[in-house]
Design a protein around this motif. Sequence first.
Motif, PDB file in Angstrom:
ATOM      1  N   ARG A 125     -48.433 -30.171  15.377  1.00  0.00           N
ATOM      2  CA  ARG A 125     -49.832 -29.966  15.747  1.00  0.00           C
ATOM      3  C   ARG A 125     -50.156 -28.492  15.874  1.00  0.00           C
ATOM      4  NH1 ARG A 125     -51.631 -29.010  20.885  1.00  0.00           N
ATOM      5  NH2 ARG A 125     -53.900 -29.173  21.176  1.00  0.00           N
ATOM      6  N   ARG A 126     -49.291 -27.756  16.594  1.00  0.00           N
ATOM      7  CA  ARG A 126     -49.530 -26.329  16.803  1.00  0.00           C
ATOM      8  C   ARG A 126     -48.188 -25.651  17.052  1.00  0.00           C
ATOM      9  NH1 ARG A 126     -54.407 -25.347  20.579  1.00  0.00           N
ATOM     10  NH2 ARG A 126     -55.352 -26.423  18.802  1.00  0.00           N
ATOM     11  N   ALA A 127     -47.776 -24.788  16.163  1.00  0.00           N
ATOM     12  CA  ALA A 127     -46.435 -24.185  16.220  1.00  0.00           C
ATOM     13  C   ALA A 127     -46.405 -23.011  17.191  1.00  0.00           C
ATOM     14  CB  ALA A 127     -45.983 -23.752  14.830  1.00  0.00           C
ATOM     15  N   PHE A 157     -34.367 -27.805   9.550  1.00  0.00           N
ATOM     16  CA  PHE A 157     -34.631 -27.274   8.214  1.00  0.00           C
ATOM     17  C   PHE A 157     -35.708 -28.077   7.474  1.00  0.00           C
ATOM     18  CE2 PHE A 157     -30.331 -26.195   9.475  1.00  0.00           C
ATOM     19  CZ  PHE A 157     -30.322 -24.831   9.279  1.00  0.00           C
ATOM     20  N   ILE A 158     -35.853 -29.361   7.835  1.00  0.00           N
ATOM     21  CA  ILE A 158     -36.914 -30.172   7.236  1.00  0.00           C
ATOM     22  C   ILE A 158     -38.263 -29.798   7.843  1.00  0.00           C
ATOM     23  CG2 ILE A 158     -37.825 -32.509   7.003  1.00  0.00           C
ATOM     24  CD1 ILE A 158     -35.448 -32.037   5.227  1.00  0.00           C
ATOM     25  N   ALA A 159     -38.277 -29.563   9.164  1.00  0.00           N
ATOM     26  CA  ALA A 159     -39.544 -29.348   9.866  1.00  0.00           C
ATOM     27  C   ALA A 159     -40.154 -27.985   9.582  1.00  0.00           C
ATOM     28  CB  ALA A 159     -39.334 -29.517  11.372  1.00  0.00           C
ATOM     29  N   ALA A 160     -39.322 -26.969   9.362  1.00  0.00           N
ATOM     30  CA  ALA A 160     -39.846 -25.606   9.228  1.00  0.00           C
ATOM     31  C   ALA A 160     -40.880 -25.462   8.109  1.00  0.00           C
ATOM     32  CB  ALA A 160     -38.691 -24.624   9.039  1.00  0.00           C
ATOM     33  N   PRO A 161     -40.613 -25.957   6.894  1.00  0.00           N
ATOM     34  CA  PRO A 161     -41.640 -25.827   5.842  1.00  0.00           C
ATOM     35  C   PRO A 161     -42.913 -26.611   6.162  1.00  0.00           C
ATOM     36  CG  PRO A 161     -39.488 -26.310   4.881  1.00  0.00           C
ATOM     37  CD  PRO A 161     -39.369 -26.534   6.351  1.00  0.00           C
ATOM     38  N   LEU A 162     -42.767 -27.800   6.812  1.00  0.00           N
ATOM     39  CA  LEU A 162     -43.945 -28.580   7.167  1.00  0.00           C
ATOM     40  C   LEU A 162     -44.788 -27.854   8.201  1.00  0.00           C
ATOM     41  CD1 LEU A 162     -42.540 -32.218   7.379  1.00  0.00           C
ATOM     42  CD2 LEU A 162     -43.944 -31.232   5.583  1.00  0.00           C
ATOM     43  N   PHE A 171     -42.572 -18.924   7.930  1.00  0.00           N
ATOM     44  CA  PHE A 171     -41.327 -19.693   7.843  1.00  0.00           C
ATOM     45  C   PHE A 171     -40.241 -19.154   8.779  1.00  0.00           C
ATOM     46  CE2 PHE A 171     -37.186 -20.685   5.965  1.00  0.00           C
ATOM     47  CZ  PHE A 171     -37.285 -22.053   5.852  1.00  0.00           C
ATOM     48  N   PRO A 172     -40.044 -17.817   8.866  1.00  0.00           N
ATOM     49  CA  PRO A 172     -39.031 -17.319   9.821  1.00  0.00           C
ATOM     50  C   PRO A 172     -39.303 -17.763  11.255  1.00  0.00           C
ATOM     51  CG  PRO A 172     -39.639 -15.586   8.292  1.00  0.00           C
ATOM     52  CD  PRO A 172     -40.591 -16.716   8.051  1.00  0.00           C
ATOM     53  N   LYS A 173     -40.565 -17.737  11.666  1.00  0.00           N
ATOM     54  CA  LYS A 173     -40.895 -18.184  13.024  1.00  0.00           C
ATOM     55  C   LYS A 173     -40.610 -19.669  13.185  1.00  0.00           C
ATOM     56  CE  LYS A 173     -44.813 -18.844  16.181  1.00  0.00           C
ATOM     57  NZ  LYS A 173     -46.280 -18.702  16.362  1.00  0.00           N
ATOM     58  N   ALA A 174     -41.019 -20.480  12.213  1.00  0.00           N
ATOM     59  CA  ALA A 174     -40.848 -21.931  12.306  1.00  0.00           C
ATOM     60  C   ALA A 174     -39.381 -22.337  12.311  1.00  0.00           C
ATOM     61  CB  ALA A 174     -41.568 -22.612  11.150  1.00  0.00           C
ATOM     62  N   LEU A 175     -38.520 -21.528  11.704  1.00  0.00           N
ATOM     63  CA  LEU A 175     -37.092 -21.863  11.645  1.00  0.00           C
ATOM     64  C   LEU A 175     -36.276 -21.122  12.695  1.00  0.00           C
ATOM     65  CD1 LEU A 175     -34.685 -23.246  10.265  1.00  0.00           C
ATOM     66  CD2 LEU A 175     -34.581 -21.301   8.690  1.00  0.00           C
ATOM     67  N   LEU A 176     -36.495 -19.820  12.827  1.00  0.00           N
ATOM     68  CA  LEU A 176     -35.586 -19.002  13.638  1.00  0.00           C
ATOM     69  C   LEU A 176     -35.741 -19.234  15.135  1.00  0.00           C
ATOM     70  CD1 LEU A 176     -35.599 -15.601  11.706  1.00  0.00           C
ATOM     71  CD2 LEU A 176     -33.897 -17.442  11.657  1.00  0.00           C
TER      72      LEU A 176
END
Length: 412
Positions: A125-127, A157-162, A171-176
């Motif tokens: 919803r909101r990262a 790793f699946i969620a980061a691109p979504l 992407f770095p924020k969503a994964l790291l």
Amino acid sequence: MPLLYIVLVLQLPLGQNLLADGSQAYLDFSPEHSLGYPFFLKIIRFFSTAPLIVAYVQLGLFALALLHLSVTLFRVTASHFLGVSVALLVALNPFVLEYHFRLSTDSLFVTTSLLTLSFLLSCFRRARFLNLSGFGAMIGIGLSLQPYGLAHVLLLFIAAPLNRKKNYCSFPKALLIPLTLCLAIVGIEVVAYNALHENHEFRPATAKIYANTILMETQQSTPYAPKDPRTAIWHKIEHDLAPVRTEIWQTAASKDRQQLLGQHIEESGQDFAVNAMTQAAFLLGKSVDDIRMDIASARIVQDPLAFLFITVEHYRSIWVEPFALHYAVLLLTAATSFIGLWMWVKGAAFNAPCAIAVYGALMIQGHALIYAHSGLGHGTLITLFSPVITLIILGLVLGFYFCFINPLRRET
């Protein structure tokens, strides 16, 4: 809501004896277990040694997880009714109630699994930093409770691109951010374990992987030199276990073959050629587990298809009687995972209920694959993850509804 749930559950005639098989090992900080749950028990017993206090705390944490899930669902659907209804359906699941009244990791692992999905839905919803941090922290805590929490790492790793596409989050924020929190918690547990058990390596999957490789339907020649002590072990595997392998793989009935395989894996993983193992470990300056993994790795390299075949056999053994229920769950989770991954590869958009269904299906399939590969996992996968299965079904129904019947106008 959490207090009401706790009060209602406490009225049920559940057992007062918290001890289950292996419970004492957690109280004794056994080196055969991760430190997450023993530390949890230590903290509780610091405040109170009353036997049922552990159950009350486990029940309270599960209720808080339901509250977080309910609030998250309300925020992504803008519906109080859906938020409360879905959480109640998960709460009323009869299979997990007994886990809260047992001295084992099951209750906390279910709680962290639900929170993993709930925080993941919040990220969808909101990262925000707190949502991403909570997602990673729950995966790390799950790993510190049980090694098979590794199945949840795939979601990072699946969620980061979504999350990047849905929220225009880098992407770095969503994964790291979640990965860093996860690694930090696991790192603390590993450092604490090594400090507490200085001369013990925690390698819970070694015996099962080794047993799988020595029972594979294959004949192999040793890759080691004649004077290498591992060569003698290899010859014992090929000679002494040949009748066992023949008995297993010539059994036509799948159920009987799986029972035979499970029985011999339990016998062979720790006990086969144990004296030769100990001697080889001494001569080569390694641990017994190192020797097991040396031999297992060499056998897998020589015949990877045989190892894949025995892994598939273990995967099939998960979906046992009652077949109608287990096959329905297999079809549900496998199809949802496949469609979700296909949409993920194509870059298609998810709505929030569909996302939680896909995440839940991937979680269950991840656990099934880890169990098939390494033997790490819960003996009753469907029972333990029945709340997640409930979320998958509800997510698919609501996802279809919001996609084709009444699209979401906003996500508050």
